[in-house]
Design a protein around this motif. Structure first.
Motif, short mmCIF file in Angstrom:
data_model
loop_
_atom_site.label_atom_id
_atom_site.label_comp_id
_atom_site.label_asym_id
_atom_site.label_seq_id
_atom_site.Cartn_x
_atom_site.Cartn_y
_atom_site.Cartn_z
N LEU A 115 0.82 -1.20 0.00
CA LEU A 115 0.00 0.00 0.00
C LEU A 115 0.86 1.26 0.00
CD1 LEU A 115 -3.08 0.28 0.11
CD2 LEU A 115 -2.87 0.64 2.55
N LYS A 116 0.53 2.22 -0.87
CA LYS A 116 1.24 3.49 -0.95
C LYS A 116 0.20 4.60 -0.80
CE LYS A 116 4.14 6.26 -3.97
NZ LYS A 116 4.69 6.39 -5.32
N ILE A 117 0.42 5.47 0.20
CA ILE A 117 -0.53 6.55 0.47
C ILE A 117 0.19 7.89 0.38
CG2 ILE A 117 -2.12 7.54 2.16
CD1 ILE A 117 -2.34 4.72 3.39
N GLU A 118 -0.35 8.79 -0.45
CA GLU A 118 0.16 10.15 -0.56
C GLU A 118 -0.94 11.09 -0.10
OE1 GLU A 118 1.37 10.86 -4.56
OE2 GLU A 118 2.78 9.20 -4.58
N SER A 119 -0.67 11.87 0.94
CA SER A 119 -1.69 12.74 1.52
C SER A 119 -1.41 14.20 1.16
CB SER A 119 -1.71 12.57 3.04
OG SER A 119 -2.06 11.24 3.35
#
Length: 126
Positions: free
Chosen positions: A105-109
């Motif tokens: 999982l890759k999350i960019e906020s």
């Protein structure tokens, strides 16, 4: 030409200046965190990391609760308003997270607050 007294005074002065310089450099490196060489933007970046890290962590919890079966190469956009609605976060900003699953999982906020906006923030995703 200098007499023996003049030579002693000059060498004492040079030695004193060298020791003073060494002490100054030592103090600078020991206390460099207390000096502010940075502009307001870098201070905002430090604060921004808190916003973005908080949003990132909350998004991860939300994904694990509602999208645990996320498929590889799938992309989601999770709005900050959705996370507020479900009680995951209480942040007085707007924002979103882009979630991609490759191998992991890759999350960019991205957030937009009164005092900070994430670089490359896109209001279309709100």
């Amino acid at each position: 030409m200098l007499s023996s007294k003049g030579t002693a005074k000059a060498s004492f002065l040079v030695t004193f200046l060298i020791i003073f310089l060494i002490c100054g450099v030592y103090c600078f490196f020991m206390m460099k965190d207390y000096f502010t060489f940075s502009s307001k933007n870098s201070e905002e970046r430090k604060e921004s990391n808190n916003y973005e890290v908080t949003l990132n962590n909350v998004t991860k919890k939300y994904i694990n609760a509602y999208y645990s079966d996320l498929k590889e190469d799938e992309q989601l956009i999770i709005k900050l308003s959705t996370l507020k609605k479900y009680g995951y976060i209480d942040l007085n900003c707007t924002g979103y997270s882009i979630v991609k699953k490759d191998v992991k999982l890759k999350i960019e906020s991205y957030v937009k607050c009164d005092d900070y906006v994430t670089p490359n923030y896109n209001s279309e995703y709100e």
